[in-house]
Design a protein around this motif. Sequence first.
Motif, PDB file in Angstrom:
ATOM      1  N   ILE A 169     -13.643 -15.643 -13.370  1.00 26.70           N
ATOM      2  CA  ILE A 169     -13.163 -16.317 -12.155  1.00 26.70           C
ATOM      3  C   ILE A 169     -11.779 -15.773 -11.852  1.00 26.70           C
ATOM      4  CG2 ILE A 169     -12.708 -18.546 -11.065  1.00 26.70           C
ATOM      5  CD1 ILE A 169     -14.503 -19.776 -13.270  1.00 26.70           C
ATOM      6  N   ASN A 170     -11.641 -15.117 -10.703  1.00 31.60           N
ATOM      7  CA  ASN A 170     -10.380 -14.485 -10.315  1.00 31.60           C
ATOM      8  C   ASN A 170      -9.771 -15.251  -9.133  1.00 31.60           C
ATOM      9  OD1 ASN A 170     -10.647 -12.107 -12.117  1.00 31.60           O
ATOM     10  ND2 ASN A 170     -12.414 -11.663 -10.810  1.00 31.60           N
ATOM     11  N   GLU A 177      -3.220 -21.100  -8.879  1.00 27.06           N
ATOM     12  CA  GLU A 177      -4.347 -21.989  -8.617  1.00 27.06           C
ATOM     13  C   GLU A 177      -5.352 -22.033  -9.784  1.00 27.06           C
ATOM     14  OE1 GLU A 177      -6.129 -20.882  -4.918  1.00 27.06           O
ATOM     15  OE2 GLU A 177      -4.759 -22.159  -3.765  1.00 27.06           O
ATOM     16  N   ALA A 178      -5.139 -21.157 -10.774  1.00 26.62           N
ATOM     17  CA  ALA A 178      -6.033 -21.162 -11.937  1.00 26.62           C
ATOM     18  C   ALA A 178      -5.965 -22.498 -12.674  1.00 26.62           C
ATOM     19  CB  ALA A 178      -5.674 -20.020 -12.882  1.00 26.62           C
ATOM     20  N   PRO A 186      -2.591 -16.440 -17.065  1.00 26.78           N
ATOM     21  CA  PRO A 186      -1.803 -17.035 -15.965  1.00 26.78           C
ATOM     22  C   PRO A 186      -1.197 -15.981 -15.039  1.00 26.78           C
ATOM     23  CG  PRO A 186      -1.254 -18.043 -18.079  1.00 26.78           C
ATOM     24  CD  PRO A 186      -2.078 -16.835 -18.383  1.00 26.78           C
ATOM     25  N   ALA A 187      -0.879 -14.805 -15.590  1.00 29.66           N
ATOM     26  CA  ALA A 187      -0.233 -13.776 -14.771  1.00 29.66           C
ATOM     27  C   ALA A 187      -1.166 -13.239 -13.690  1.00 29.66           C
ATOM     28  CB  ALA A 187       0.248 -12.638 -15.675  1.00 29.66           C
ATOM     29  N   SER A 188      -2.421 -12.966 -14.060  1.00 28.44           N
ATOM     30  CA  SER A 188      -3.369 -12.406 -13.091  1.00 28.44           C
ATOM     31  C   SER A 188      -4.250 -13.469 -12.437  1.00 28.44           C
ATOM     32  CB  SER A 188      -4.261 -11.377 -13.783  1.00 28.44           C
ATOM     33  OG  SER A 188      -5.045 -11.999 -14.796  1.00 28.44           O
ATOM     34  N   GLY A 189      -4.199 -14.705 -12.959  1.00 29.70           N
ATOM     35  CA  GLY A 189      -5.038 -15.764 -12.403  1.00 29.70           C
ATOM     36  C   GLY A 189      -6.511 -15.580 -12.729  1.00 29.70           C
ATOM     37  N   THR A 190      -6.813 -15.029 -13.917  1.00 24.08           N
ATOM     38  CA  THR A 190      -8.195 -14.772 -14.323  1.00 24.08           C
ATOM     39  C   THR A 190      -8.586 -15.714 -15.461  1.00 24.08           C
ATOM     40  OG1 THR A 190      -8.029 -12.433 -13.725  1.00 24.08           O
ATOM     41  CG2 THR A 190      -9.814 -13.061 -15.200  1.00 24.08           C
ATOM     42  N   VAL A 191      -9.722 -16.359 -15.297  1.00 23.77           N
ATOM     43  CA  VAL A 191     -10.271 -17.236 -16.335  1.00 23.77           C
ATOM     44  C   VAL A 191     -11.654 -16.709 -16.700  1.00 23.77           C
ATOM     45  CG1 VAL A 191     -10.952 -19.583 -16.950  1.00 23.77           C
ATOM     46  CG2 VAL A 191      -9.024 -19.212 -15.393  1.00 23.77           C
TER      47      VAL A 191
END
Length: 594
Positions: A102-103, A109-110, A132-137
């Motif tokens: 999930i990007n 907003e992550a 948190p830096a790239s907003g990727t989960v």
Amino acid sequence: MERSWWWKAALYGAAIVLAVLYLVPTVVTEEKNLPAFFQKYFKKRIQLGLDLKGGLHLVYEVNIEKAVSSKVDRLANEVDDALRKKGADFTVVRTGRDDIAINFKVPGEAAKLDDELLKPFRRDLDLVSRDPASGTVKLKYDSDRVAEVEELALRQAIETIRGRVDAFGVAEPTIIKKGTDIIVELPGAKEKDFERIKSIIGRTAQLEFKIVDDGSDYMKKVAASVPKSGAITVAPESWTEKHQGTQHEDVYLRVKEKDKDELTKLIAGLTGDLAVPNDREFGLELMSPREVNEGTPDKYYRTYLLKKRAGVTGEYLQNAEESWDEMGRPEVAFTMNRQGSDMMGKLTGENVGRKMAVVLDEKITSAPVIESKISDRGRITMGGYGDPFKVQQEVKDLVGVLRSGALPAPLKKSFETQVGATLGQDAIDKAKMSMGIGALAVVLFMLIYYRVAGFIANLAMTLNMLFMIAILAAFEASLTLPGIAGLVLTIGMAVDSNIIIYERIREELRLGKSPRTAVDAGFQRAFWTVFDAHVTNFVAGIVLYSYGSGPIRGFAVTLLVGIVTNLLTSVWISHWMFAVLVSRRGAVKSTLSI
């Protein structure tokens, strides 16, 4: 004479009459020759197995990977829906077989993907990492759930195949699981239907609805990279949205049917800036000459750029039926259930003015423009420009397949063999001869060695065969060549039981006991020896039935039934007949013809 003699006579007599009634339909092969009474109450008969009647033996390998990835796609859709309710801007992509990435466009907003949102998915999805830096989960499908999906996929595949086979009226099909393979045996299937049967069994019938993205900048870049002089051509398409009058310019690639490999090779070789985005995929539609409208007899494949995740799938299908369009061409009309209707309404309502591809078994059947919100009904076109009778048969087959349910994963046929009816008849003739010779030898031996007692043993053996075959007929069991061997083995078991009992009776007579006392004592003392032997064989039969397939199971069925009927005839019915004999001869007689 004891009072119990009469009720035993009535009970055994009723069993014999019932067994004969059940055997009549098997003996009289033409059902129309039977009275209405038999056709109503005693219409079941013994079916011949694959090796006797001929037919089809197939082995399919289930694509478990596809079953797991489809489940992960559905979970990704659910996570997507939950996040959109929080107003986040993101993309959800399945990576590999069981991973979800999930990007978030805004990394902060992550945090909206919190424990509260993931709570309903805790049993299915594991949180792998947060960046948190790239907003990727990154999420991963739970390994224990993967094993459950694999087992469920195999069970569902067996039930789906069984439903499709039943539509052909094949008696006693064998459909079993062996590892990740499914073995299908269809006795009595006609050779002219083989190809159609294989087509229907192996058809995945996975129905998906995906939004088309042919007007994207990516497609324009791909089209610009296509060689001008090759087999692949670029075919732009302009169309106007009816309600708002918006002009659309779509781009797709087209190639003749014979050059399809060139197109798939081009798509597979797209790399770098031209690499297919993670959330997109190419789909192909086979177009008839009239649809191409260029005065050519050739069929063409054309591409569609699709969203990878399906908005709705065929698992929410409630019904399918044959229909016709305004030109009189056959098509399939379908209805979605309540959950499917809600999902279809959401998908089409959010994409009015765009194209939606109807994908059946990874092949696009049509891609109509969504002119308004669609809820519970739709249709699947068949490109009906070919032979109308063939197209109509395809529609009927597809309706049957959709009604039986989609296979949870694609099947790959790994083995196939056909058994001819001529070979089966030869086997039947030889089996009859061997059984006849063996039975005659046993009958003569028992008569010569045990005299009157031997006659009782032969009568009990005959009743044993009668009951055994009648039970097989009552359950419409499938008789195979090994099954006939099981019948012969049962004769041997019956003789063995009688010999054990008779030798016991002889021992009692040598001790000076009266015939009646010797008979009662002989049967009583030999019972547990006979019973133990039968239990041992019964356990072996259960193992053969549980782990065997086809003819092996046929042998196990006849063995298990034979063990039960043999105990009844060789112990209880034989004892009753001896009791009648010694009662008539008199209890004081010192000799017995044994």
